[in-house]
Design an enzyme around this catalytic site. Structure first.
Site, short mmCIF file in Angstrom:
data_model
loop_
_atom_site.label_atom_id
_atom_site.label_comp_id
_atom_site.label_asym_id
_atom_site.label_seq_id
_atom_site.Cartn_x
_atom_site.Cartn_y
_atom_site.Cartn_z
N ARG A 1 13.60 -29.60 85.70
CA ARG A 1 14.83 -30.11 85.10
C ARG A 1 14.95 -29.50 83.70
O ARG A 1 13.95 -29.26 83.03
CB ARG A 1 14.81 -31.63 85.00
CG ARG A 1 15.01 -32.35 86.33
CD ARG A 1 16.43 -32.17 86.83
NE ARG A 1 16.71 -32.94 88.04
CZ ARG A 1 16.57 -32.45 89.27
NH1 ARG A 1 16.14 -31.21 89.43
NH2 ARG A 1 16.88 -33.19 90.32
N GLU B 1 24.48 -28.76 81.93
CA GLU B 1 24.97 -27.89 83.00
C GLU B 1 26.40 -28.27 83.35
O GLU B 1 26.72 -29.46 83.45
CB GLU B 1 24.07 -28.01 84.23
CG GLU B 1 22.63 -27.58 83.97
CD GLU B 1 21.71 -27.76 85.16
OE1 GLU B 1 22.19 -28.18 86.25
OE2 GLU B 1 20.50 -27.49 85.03
N HIS C 1 21.47 -23.15 88.61
CA HIS C 1 20.85 -24.28 89.33
C HIS C 1 21.00 -24.10 90.85
O HIS C 1 21.60 -24.93 91.54
CB HIS C 1 21.45 -25.61 88.88
CG HIS C 1 20.54 -26.77 89.12
ND1 HIS C 1 20.53 -27.90 88.35
CD2 HIS C 1 19.57 -26.98 90.08
CE1 HIS C 1 19.62 -28.76 88.80
NE2 HIS C 1 19.03 -28.21 89.85
#
Length: 324
Positions: A237, A266, A285
């Site tokens: 993360r 993000e 991601h």
């Protein structure tokens, strides 16, 4: 009367048909604005929610008094207040196992791409700058035979380690809360305290979950302990790393480079220097973003929801004390 669920995310037609066979599917929420009467009306009826990145707050839960199950289409659930769900008797399910290998592929791809400067040099070729042989200023670093350090050694960390040890003859170190003797025997892996791992590893790959203990686990002090030739890879993360400290370390040459699939915020904003840095490979991601794996994750969520709402044990409950 059929129980009611909403699907906040992408399921294929077969998966939607499977759910609709057992349950009444309500319209997905266009927003999560609890001041919207339509949103509150939908939440007041719902028994189950399938989705990812849901804004689960006490206020959200208070608007859904009949909610029994949340089936998240992800392995991580750091944005979900698990204790609050448990207190209210709401079951949370996630999707471990099905994304392990795909995420490990992404992690090792970042190791390779960053070490061999693949994105940087591919951009260089596309720009028409390849007019002669590659000089030493564009050389990368070997991966085979190097030392791979895993911070976190669960399913994904072990899968990355297997790729390194068995495919690239890498020495594997790991920092984890508990020893893994079986994997040590399989891969020749060695357990280290975090500081020692950071000082020995050529590649440091982060695979820990985000918790209060792991938030900003890698900051300025930790980066200073790494080799100047080392590369940091984060597939955990974004908030596991102090991003400001990482940018500073990359700019000053404290470490050689970073391969990042996750970030503090993000999507990345226009002000972040990370995408433009030559020694950074930045991905949006995509750790589990393949057709096969995302379909399998969605199916796991569907199975969890179906089993839980018909009174059977789901495949992967998080707070299974609710079942007891």
């Amino acid at each position: 009367m059929k129980k009611r669920i909403i699907v906040q995310g992408r399921l294929n037609d077969d998966q939607l048909a499977e759910l609709s066979e057992h349950f009444e599917l309500l319209e997905p929420l266009g927003s999560f604005d609890l001041s919207d009467a339509g949103v509150r009306e939908t939440l007041s009826q719902v028994h189950g929610i399938v989705g990812a990145s849901l804004p689960v707050t006490p206020e959200f839960l208070g608007a859904a008094p009949n909610l029994e199950v949340i089936a998240t289409v992800s392995v991580g659930y750091d944005t979900v207040p698990v204790d609050e769900l448990t207190r209210r008797g709401i079951l949370l399910c996630n999707t471990p196992d099905v994304l392990t290998e795909t995420t490990a592929d992404t992690g090792f791809a970042l190791i390779m791409a960053t070490a061999r400067r693949m994105v940087e040099l591919a951009t260089w070729v596309k720009a028409g700058a390849w007019e002669a042989g590659v000089g030493t200023e564009l050389y990368g670093s070997d991966v085979h035979g190097k030392t791979l350090g895993l911070v976190g050694f669960g399913r994904i960390g072990q899968a990355v380690a297997r790729r390194g040890a068995l495919g690239f003859n890498m020495k594997v170190l790991y920092s984890n809360a508990s020893p893994k003797p079986e994997v040590e025997r399989e891969l020749g892996a060695e357990r280290r305290e975090l500081d020692q791992l950071l000082s020995e590893a050529d590649f440091v790959c982060l695979t820990v979950p985000l918790t209060e203990e792991t938030e900003k686990l890698i900051g300025a002090n930790e980066l200073e302990k790494m080799k100047s030739s080392a590369i940091l890879v984060n597939i955990a993360r974004g908030k596991v790393v102090d991003e400001g400290a990482l940018i500073d370390a990359l700019e000053r040459g404290v470490i050689k480079g970073a391969g990042l699939d996750v970030f503090e915020n993000e999507p990345l904003g226009d002000t972040s220097p990370l995408p433009g840095m030559a020694n950074v490979v930045a991905l949006p991601h995509i750790g589990s973003a393949t057709h096969e794996t995302r379909t399998a994750m969605a199916q796991r969520a569907v199975d969890n929801m179906r089993l839980a709402l018909i009174g059977e044990r789901p495949l992967s409950p998080v707070n299974d004390e609710v079942l007891k």
